[in-house]
Enzyme design. Structure first.
Site, PDB file in Angstrom:
ATOM      1  N   ASP A 121      10.355 -44.795 -17.803  1.00 27.80           N
ATOM      2  CA  ASP A 121      10.805 -43.857 -18.829  1.00 27.80           C
ATOM      3  C   ASP A 121      10.870 -42.474 -18.204  1.00 27.80           C
ATOM      4  OD1 ASP A 121      11.006 -45.678 -20.971  1.00 27.80           O
ATOM      5  OD2 ASP A 121       8.880 -45.477 -21.449  1.00 27.80           O
ATOM      6  N   ASP A 139      16.445 -47.495 -24.016  1.00 29.88           N
ATOM      7  CA  ASP A 139      15.878 -47.247 -25.349  1.00 29.88           C
ATOM      8  C   ASP A 139      16.880 -46.517 -26.237  1.00 29.88           C
ATOM      9  OD1 ASP A 139      13.457 -48.304 -24.375  1.00 29.88           O
ATOM     10  OD2 ASP A 139      12.724 -46.320 -23.803  1.00 29.88           O
TER      11      ASP A 139
END
Length: 161
Positions: A121, A139
């Site tokens: 991330d 995401d």
């Protein structure tokens, strides 16, 4: 059916490539937890590794369980998306594109889980001291895809009534 399927595959492929490229770039140019301010007080690029799912879901679970769980869920979801797309001969762009986004996002995070046992991330949105959990292109694709699917369902429901 061919054109929507081709559009689906191209969209999913491009999003998956973008997701993997951005993760590769961040992982190869940043130290873990290194942060680069992009918009002061709002947005950073911050290299994070997430062993869980959204909001750290199952982050503390054993690696084998996480791997099996996330792989199974992702493959089942991918199978259901493809089955739905093909069985229903979906040609509506408000279904084709969002389904491609969801599939690409799911597969992008699955690639990370298979390669690293966790997800990379790096998108860090915050206001003051409050940081939204870091996320990535995969995401974002899933979220946008689901949002468009929900909006489409609501619109179709309104048209029926």
């Amino acid at each position: 059916m061919k054109k929507p399927l081709i559009l689906f595959l191209i969209t999913a492929g491009l999003v998956l490539l973008l997701d993997q490229f951005t993760k590769f770039y961040v992982a190869s140019h940043f130290w873990l937890h290194e942060s680069l301010p992009v918009i002061d007080g709002f947005f950073n690029i911050t290299y994070i590794r997430n062993p869980g799912a959204a909001f750290g879901f199952l982050a503390g679970a054993p690696l084998l369980f996480r791997g099996l769980f996330f792989t199974s869920v992702t493959l089942i979801a991918a199978g259901l998306i493809l089955f739905y797309l093909i069985k229903n001969r979906v040609s509506d762009l408000m279904m084709v594109i969002p389904l491609a986004l969801v599939l690409a996002g799911a597969m992008g995070n699955l690639v990370d889980r298979i390669r690293f046992g966790e997800v990379i991330d790096f998108l860090d949105v915050y206001i003051g001291r409050y940081h939204w959990p870091a996320f990535n292109i995969a995401d974002t694709a899933i979220s946008i895809g689901v949002l468009f699917l929900v909006v489409d369902m609501i619109q179709k429901q309104k048209e029926k009534s």
